[in-house]
Design a protein around this motif. Structure first.
Motif, PDB file in Angstrom:
ATOM      1  N   UNK A 202       1.068   3.694   6.927  1.00  0.00           N
ATOM      2  CA  UNK A 202       0.450   2.367   6.890  1.00  0.00           C
ATOM      3  C   UNK A 202       0.403   1.874   5.447  1.00  0.00           C
ATOM      4  N   UNK A 203       0.305   0.564   5.281  1.00  0.00           N
ATOM      5  CA  UNK A 203       0.112   0.010   3.943  1.00  0.00           C
ATOM      6  C   UNK A 203      -1.342   0.234   3.524  1.00  0.00           C
ATOM      7  N   UNK A 204      -1.546   0.542   2.243  1.00  0.00           N
ATOM      8  CA  UNK A 204      -2.927   0.593   1.768  1.00  0.00           C
ATOM      9  C   UNK A 204      -3.425  -0.833   1.530  1.00  0.00           C
ATOM     10  N   UNK A 205      -4.692  -0.972   1.219  1.00  0.00           N
ATOM     11  CA  UNK A 205      -5.287  -2.310   1.109  1.00  0.00           C
ATOM     12  C   UNK A 205      -4.597  -3.159   0.040  1.00  0.00           C
ATOM     13  N   UNK A 206      -4.263  -2.533  -1.084  1.00  0.00           N
ATOM     14  CA  UNK A 206      -3.617  -3.288  -2.162  1.00  0.00           C
ATOM     15  C   UNK A 206      -2.231  -3.764  -1.735  1.00  0.00           C
ATOM     16  N   UNK A 207      -1.445  -2.865  -1.128  1.00  0.00           N
ATOM     17  CA  UNK A 207      -0.102  -3.235  -0.667  1.00  0.00           C
ATOM     18  C   UNK A 207      -0.168  -4.333   0.390  1.00  0.00           C
ATOM     19  N   UNK A 208      -1.109  -4.196   1.305  1.00  0.00           N
ATOM     20  CA  UNK A 208      -1.263  -5.164   2.393  1.00  0.00           C
ATOM     21  C   UNK A 208      -1.520  -6.568   1.839  1.00  0.00           C
ATOM     22  N   UNK A 209      -2.441  -6.658   0.890  1.00  0.00           N
ATOM     23  CA  UNK A 209      -2.772  -7.959   0.302  1.00  0.00           C
ATOM     24  C   UNK A 209      -1.640  -8.485  -0.578  1.00  0.00           C
ATOM     25  N   UNK A 210      -1.062  -7.600  -1.377  1.00  0.00           N
ATOM     26  CA  UNK A 210      -0.016  -8.026  -2.306  1.00  0.00           C
ATOM     27  C   UNK A 210       1.213  -8.540  -1.565  1.00  0.00           C
ATOM     28  N   UNK A 230       3.837  -8.628  14.263  1.00  0.00           N
ATOM     29  CA  UNK A 230       3.966  -7.172  14.350  1.00  0.00           C
ATOM     30  C   UNK A 230       2.598  -6.523  14.168  1.00  0.00           C
ATOM     31  N   UNK A 231       1.828  -7.068  13.253  1.00  0.00           N
ATOM     32  CA  UNK A 231       0.492  -6.534  12.956  1.00  0.00           C
ATOM     33  C   UNK A 231      -0.459  -6.749  14.131  1.00  0.00           C
ATOM     34  N   UNK A 232      -0.587  -7.976  14.587  1.00  0.00           N
ATOM     35  CA  UNK A 232      -1.567  -8.285  15.631  1.00  0.00           C
ATOM     36  C   UNK A 232      -1.233  -7.638  16.979  1.00  0.00           C
ATOM     37  N   UNK A 233       0.062  -7.599  17.319  1.00  0.00           N
ATOM     38  CA  UNK A 233       0.451  -7.109  18.645  1.00  0.00           C
ATOM     39  C   UNK A 233       0.955  -5.670  18.626  1.00  0.00           C
ATOM     40  N   UNK A 341       1.293   0.292  12.105  1.00  0.00           N
ATOM     41  CA  UNK A 341       0.388   1.397  11.778  1.00  0.00           C
ATOM     42  C   UNK A 341      -0.822   0.900  10.984  1.00  0.00           C
ATOM     43  N   UNK A 342      -0.613  -0.116  10.160  1.00  0.00           N
ATOM     44  CA  UNK A 342      -1.725  -0.683   9.393  1.00  0.00           C
ATOM     45  C   UNK A 342      -2.760  -1.295  10.328  1.00  0.00           C
ATOM     46  N   UNK A 343      -2.284  -1.902  11.399  1.00  0.00           N
ATOM     47  CA  UNK A 343      -3.195  -2.470  12.399  1.00  0.00           C
ATOM     48  C   UNK A 343      -4.086  -1.371  12.988  1.00  0.00           C
ATOM     49  N   UNK A 344      -3.487  -0.229  13.274  1.00  0.00           N
ATOM     50  CA  UNK A 344      -4.257   0.886  13.835  1.00  0.00           C
ATOM     51  C   UNK A 344      -5.319   1.365  12.850  1.00  0.00           C
ATOM     52  N   UNK A 345      -4.932   1.464  11.587  1.00  0.00           N
ATOM     53  CA  UNK A 345      -5.882   1.899  10.556  1.00  0.00           C
ATOM     54  C   UNK A 345      -7.051   0.923  10.464  1.00  0.00           C
TER      55      UNK A 345
END
Length: 391
Positions: A202-210, A230-233, A341-345
């Protein structure tokens, strides 16, 4: 002695225009006038839909003509240069196989077979093996093809095995369906390549925002929207996200249908639409899009839209996402799929019910969901680790 011909030469239209004729041409001396006359050969080009495929086909066609000319062939001879002289010729059987299975397999599978088998065919032609019959193919021939491609194109084990499996399927087809074509499939004893299984990331918080900021700053709205889907569904991007249609959404039941043709388990399933996702769908006016239109579509070769009659290319978004990966120095295996995977996290960290996560991610049972979440580093049992003594 003066050569009777010039060429062969490959002609590629300006800018590699796929709507215009690609061909290989030669000039050959007229037996009476002695003048050089031009002959054009465009056989087979139109079955290829990319510049690279047509270039490879052109090279293969050029080799065939070079050999024929060296053997004394003349374009004035009264026979077809490209006639199939045996129905057991591997090169021609690849074309026959693709034609015969076309209506019996999924379009995505057919496209995959076509790319892989045509690559094998062009390898045979470029190595002057175009007259090789099916029962003359040795496993060393296939092995050499696989290793050459692996080294040249930096294949991973998974890609290597895909090619090996599908070439084996090709041989098996004629072994089982045609008498006296091939007695033994040559690839059955070839070993599969080892596959690296790095696990879910999964992306970490910084990667996700950046990543979000970079896409928006570059006005890459289509890619940004695709990643949000992809994230929401919790979708697989290339296999499922690319082929979503407006009619797959039920706004009354608040569900999204994942069709069996694209689902990993080949079963039609329905997943819940969360409020944030619903808000995005309404903002995009998805309910107003014709039901048979693709969410991520195109109206022509270069015009990409939200809601179109044709789907985008399978790797369209992956290619556009690559530059952002490079900006953040992400690993090669990181990609759009990480959003799932980020959605799951995020759901796990926010305390979402495991059963609801199971439904969204289409897991067969809660145990599968717990293992999946554990592998992502989420403490699904909310266990507090606070016992022990200070050092």
């Amino acid at each position: 002695m003066k050569t009777k011909w010039e060429g062969p030469f490959i002609y590629e239209p300006p800018n590699g225009d796929l709507d215009k004729d690609w061909l290989v041409w030669i000039k050959y001396q007229h037996p009476v006038t002695g003048k050089l006359e031009r002959f054009r050969y465009n056989v087979g080009f139109k079955q290829y839909n990319t510049k690279q495929e047509r270039r490879e086909h052109g090279k293969a066609l050029k080799i065939v003509l070079e050999d024929l000319l060296a053997e004394g062939w003349s374009p004035y001879n009264e026979y077809d240069v490209f006639a199939v002289h045996t129905n057991k010729n591997v090169v021609s059987l690849i074309d026959q196989y693709l034609e015969e299975v076309k209506g019996n397999i999924r379009s995505s599978t057919y496209k995959k077979y076509k790319i892989e088998l045509n690559s094998f065919k062009n390898y045979l032609i470029s190595n002057r093996l175009y007259n090789l019959e099916l029962d003359e193919v040795k496993k060393a021939t296939v092995l050499n093809f696989l290793n050459v491609q692996k080294n040249a194109r930096k294949w991973k084990g998974k890609t290597y095995n895909h090619y090996l499996n599908d070439i084996t399927t090709f041989f098996n087809y004629f072994h089982h369906n045609y008498d006296d074509y091939i007695e033994k499939v040559p690839t059955l004893s070839l070993k599969r390549a080892p596959i690296e299984r790095p696990g879910n990331t999964a992306f970490n918080d910084w990667q996700f925002k950046k990543l979000k900021d970079l896409m928006l700053d570059n006005n890459d709205q289509m890619l940004y929207t695709f990643c949000s889907f992809i994230y929401y569904a919790a979708l697989r991007n290339e296999a499922e996200g690319n082929y979503l249609k407006a009619g797959d959404f039920n706004f009354t039941a608040k569900t999204l249908k994942i069709n069996s043709g694209t689902a990993k388990n080949r079963k039609t399933e329905y997943i819940p639409i969360y409020p944030d996702f619903m808000e995005l769908l309404l903002e995009l006016k998805v309910p107003e899009i014709p039901g048979d239109y693709y969410i991520f579509g195109k109206e022509s070769r270069q015009k990409f839209v939200i809601g179109g009659p044709l789907p985008v290319g399978q790797d369209y978004f992956a290619r556009h996402f690559r530059k952002y990966k490079e900006m953040l120095n992400l690993s090669e295996r990181d990609g759009i799929y990480n959003y799932k995977h980020t959605r799951a996290v995020h759901l796990g960290e926010d305390g979402e019910d495991l059963y609801k996560i199971m439904k969204l991610f289409r897991h067969k049972d809660l145990a599968t969901t717990m293992i999946y979440m554990r592998d992502l580093g989420i403490n699904v049992q909310n266990t507090e680790f606070n016992k022990g003594r200070r050092f």
